[in-house]
Design a protein around this motif. Structure first.
Motif, short mmCIF file in Angstrom:
data_model
loop_
_atom_site.label_atom_id
_atom_site.label_comp_id
_atom_site.label_asym_id
_atom_site.label_seq_id
_atom_site.Cartn_x
_atom_site.Cartn_y
_atom_site.Cartn_z
N ALA A 67 20.46 -3.47 18.27
CA ALA A 67 21.74 -3.47 18.96
C ALA A 67 22.21 -4.89 19.28
O ALA A 67 23.41 -5.18 19.27
CB ALA A 67 21.64 -2.66 20.25
N ALA A 71 25.67 -6.49 18.09
CA ALA A 71 26.61 -7.10 19.03
C ALA A 71 26.98 -8.52 18.63
O ALA A 71 28.12 -8.95 18.84
CB ALA A 71 26.00 -7.09 20.44
N THR A 74 29.61 -7.90 15.86
CA THR A 74 30.88 -7.26 16.26
C THR A 74 31.51 -7.90 17.50
O THR A 74 32.72 -7.78 17.71
CB THR A 74 30.66 -5.77 16.56
N PHE A 76 30.73 -6.88 20.48
CA PHE A 76 30.84 -5.84 21.51
C PHE A 76 29.52 -5.08 21.65
O PHE A 76 29.20 -4.24 20.82
CB PHE A 76 31.95 -4.86 21.17
N PRO A 77 28.74 -5.37 22.71
CA PRO A 77 27.53 -4.57 22.96
C PRO A 77 27.93 -3.17 23.38
O PRO A 77 28.90 -2.97 24.11
CB PRO A 77 26.84 -5.32 24.10
N THR A 78 27.18 -2.19 22.91
CA THR A 78 27.50 -0.79 23.22
C THR A 78 26.25 -0.04 23.65
O THR A 78 25.13 -0.55 23.54
CB THR A 78 28.11 -0.08 21.99
N GLY A 79 26.44 1.19 24.12
CA GLY A 79 25.33 2.09 24.40
C GLY A 79 24.32 1.54 25.39
O GLY A 79 24.67 0.95 26.41
N ALA A 82 24.65 -2.17 26.32
CA ALA A 82 25.72 -2.44 27.29
C ALA A 82 25.25 -2.09 28.70
O ALA A 82 25.54 -2.82 29.67
CB ALA A 82 26.97 -1.65 26.93
N ARG A 83 24.52 -0.98 28.83
CA ARG A 83 24.01 -0.60 30.14
C ARG A 83 22.95 -1.58 30.63
O ARG A 83 22.86 -1.87 31.83
CB ARG A 83 23.45 0.83 30.09
#
Length: 224
Positions: A67, A71, A74, A76-79, A82-83
């Motif tokens: 991840a 990131a 892209t 944009f960290p996600t999932g 991101a948490r």
């Protein structure tokens, strides 16, 4: 040490402190994770002695390796990543520990730092730790790791901890033959340093919620 659900808010919230532990250990078990845990324990004990309830949240970067790369590509960290970032940036203090490779922090650790917003750790109390094979690498904490977090404008505590392979074999809290402090003593001293800053920082130092004053739809519609 008490784990408190985020949804529970009481009059003692101002005495509660959250410590986020982020480490880049690669193995299981890992000496890097072991150092991170001991630093967290020392900090939590000191905060509890100062009258605070303490929550410790651990972020293992090895679980977010793919991840982190995504990131970086892209932006944009996600999932879960991101948490994890939210856990770190919303904490009252951070313990950051990395293994050293070729006398500097690991690529995984640096990649994670690279995806953080440059303002995310501004003013955040941070305790630094590192592990390596030989004490000769200990200065990397000062010429490599500390400048990285200073650039992010974090409040890096003075005491940092390096643990070489031989440090783990030492007994108890005995001093070195050269008069230097043992690893347990350095860990306790570092924990006191971070706890003191975190205790004094208080809730008012957390970033304000930019949407806290936004009226609800019900208010906008004039409902009761």
């Amino acid at each position: 040490m008490t784990v408190v659900p985020e949804s529970v808010v009481t009059e003692t919230d101002e005495d509660r402190r959250t410590i986020a532990v982020v480490h880049a250990g690669l193995g299981q078990p890992s000496s890097t994770r072991l150092l991170a845990d001991r630093l967290a324990d020392a900090t939590a004990r000191e905060l509890e002695a100062l009258g605070h309830e303490v929550t410790v949240e651990v972020v293992e970067l090895r679980d977010h390796g793919h991840a982190i790369v995504d990131a970086m590509l892209t932006g944009f960290p996600t999932g879960d990543l991101a948490r994890a970032i939210e856990t770190i940036t919303q904490a009252d203090g951070v313990i950051a520990v990395t293994p050293l490779f070729t006398t500097t922090y690991s690529g995984l650790f640096k990649s994670f730092v690279d995806i953080l917003d440059k303002e995310a750790l501004t003013g955040m109390p941070v305790l630094l730790g590192a592990t390596g094979g030989t004490p000769r690498h200990s200065l990397a904490l000062e010429y490599s790791l500390r400048p990285l977090f200073t650039y992010l404008r974090a409040d890096v505590v003075t005491t940092s901890v390096f643990a070489a392979t031989d440090d783990w074999a030492q007994a108890g809290g005995e001093e070195h033959d050269d008069g230097g402090s043992s690893l347990p003593q350095r860990i306790e001293r570092a924990g006191r340093s971070l706890a003191g800053v975190v205790s004094a920082r208080g809730e008012h130092a957390k970033p304000a919620d930019p949407f806290s004053s936004t009226p609800s739809f019900l208010d906008l519609l004039g409902g009761d």
